[in-house]
Design a protein around this motif. Structure first.
Motif, PDB file in Angstrom:
ATOM      1  N   ARG A  99       0.905  -1.350   0.166  1.00 40.18           N
ATOM      2  CA  ARG A  99       0.900  -0.299  -0.026  1.00 40.18           C
ATOM      3  C   ARG A  99       0.958   1.343   0.096  1.00 40.18           C
ATOM      4  O   ARG A  99       2.052   1.237   0.992  1.00 40.18           O
ATOM      5  N   THR A 118       3.850   7.382   2.007  1.00 47.78           N
ATOM      6  CA  THR A 118       4.379   6.427   3.154  1.00 47.78           C
ATOM      7  C   THR A 118       4.129   4.769   2.066  1.00 47.78           C
ATOM      8  O   THR A 118       2.885   4.694   1.957  1.00 47.78           O
ATOM      9  N   THR A 120       3.414   0.968   2.677  1.00 47.98           N
ATOM     10  CA  THR A 120       3.223  -0.276   3.961  1.00 47.98           C
ATOM     11  C   THR A 120       3.850  -1.377   2.958  1.00 47.98           C
ATOM     12  O   THR A 120       2.734  -2.005   1.801  1.00 47.98           O
ATOM     13  N   GLY A 181       7.336  -3.466   6.252  1.00 52.44           N
ATOM     14  CA  GLY A 181       7.108  -2.509   7.700  1.00 52.44           C
ATOM     15  C   GLY A 181       6.229  -0.859   7.033  1.00 52.44           C
ATOM     16  O   GLY A 181       6.363  -1.380   4.981  1.00 52.44           O
ATOM     17  N   ARG A 182       6.839  -0.464   7.526  1.00 51.18           N
ATOM     18  CA  ARG A 182       6.316   0.922   6.391  1.00 51.18           C
ATOM     19  C   ARG A 182       7.278   1.991   6.956  1.00 51.18           C
ATOM     20  O   ARG A 182       8.310   1.982   7.134  1.00 51.18           O
ATOM     21  N   HIS A 183       7.528   2.310   5.155  1.00 47.49           N
ATOM     22  CA  HIS A 183       8.913   3.506   5.195  1.00 47.49           C
ATOM     23  C   HIS A 183       8.215   4.928   4.536  1.00 47.49           C
ATOM     24  O   HIS A 183       7.245   4.523   3.657  1.00 47.49           O
ATOM     25  N   VAL A 184       8.461   6.003   4.570  1.00 43.74           N
ATOM     26  CA  VAL A 184       8.634   6.867   4.313  1.00 43.74           C
ATOM     27  C   VAL A 184       9.388   7.762   3.494  1.00 43.74           C
ATOM     28  O   VAL A 184      10.707   7.406   3.902  1.00 43.74           O
TER      29      VAL A 184
END
Length: 223
Positions: A99, A118, A120, A181-184
């Motif tokens: 996402r 962002t 995911t 994981g979550r990356h920006v």
């Protein structure tokens, strides 16, 4: 007893047990047991022979015979009589998709802004390219960029296209992996004074996860 043994042999040799017949045999075995126990409640007269007296061995034999019928038919008592235990089987759930979500950073101001993408990832990514496009709305010029993943894992470029829009592009280096994981990913820029409209800003993400699934995502920053 000969009749019961014959029935047991028939049940053991059956390849496809008939549940109705098994129920009937269980009932007959239980009825025989109740009848034997019922006779035990009356004191035998002195003239009753020892052979006619109820025998616990016979009761045990009838009980064992019932168990043998169940075993020969491939059923347990819970199967024959039913069970209230809930079905605890678990259906495997498919993995969540990759996402992406684009937003303008809330700390942006009348002269400067930051666009955040962002990402995911439910699985590690073996390939990843992120392109963040900032439309030219007057005075747009890059002031920097960053990402939460290690800088050494990416090559980064900033360029202007033929329409004057800025493109921030991050590409994962061959042999590197972005963890689940979550990356920006963020692009920073100046712009003409005033509130800047981001409705023409866009992002594109292409990635391959550790399972070999390739995904392409497109979106905007309009809010």
């Amino acid at each position: 007893m000969d009749e019961l043994k014959r029935q047991l042999r028939e049940a053991a040799g059956a390849h496809h047990p008939d549940r109705a017949r098994i129920h009937a045999r269980v009932e007959r075995g239980m009825a025989a047991t109740r009848a034997t126990r019922g006779g035990a409640r009356h004191r035998p007269s002195a003239r009753t022979s020892s052979a006619a007296r109820p025998s616990w061995a016979r009761v045990a034999g009838a009980t064992a015979a019932v168990a043998a019928v169940l075993a020969a038919g491939g059923h347990t008592a819970a199967t024959v009589l039913g069970s209230d235990r809930p079905d605890r089987s678990v259906t495997a759930q498919p993995a969540a998709p990759l996402r992406a979500d684009g937003t303008v950073d809330p700390h942006s101001n009348r002269f400067w802004a930051q666009s955040n993408l962002t990402l995911t990832a439910p699985r590690p990514l073996t390939t990843l390219t992120v392109d963040l496009r900032v439309a030219q709305t007057g005075g747009v010029a890059s002031t920097g960029h960053w990402r939460t993943l290690p800088a050494d894992d990416f090559t980064v470029s900033v360029r202007e296209d033929e329409a004057g829009a800025l493109h921030y592009t991050w590409t994962l280096k061959p042999g590197r992996t972005a963890p689940a994981g979550r990356h920006v990913f963020a692009g920073q820029y100046n712009h003409a004074e005033g509130a800047r409209a981001a409705d023409r800003d866009r992002y594109t993400v292409t990635a391959t996860d550790s399972g070999g699934e390739r995904t392409s995502l497109r979106g905007d920053f309009a809010r």
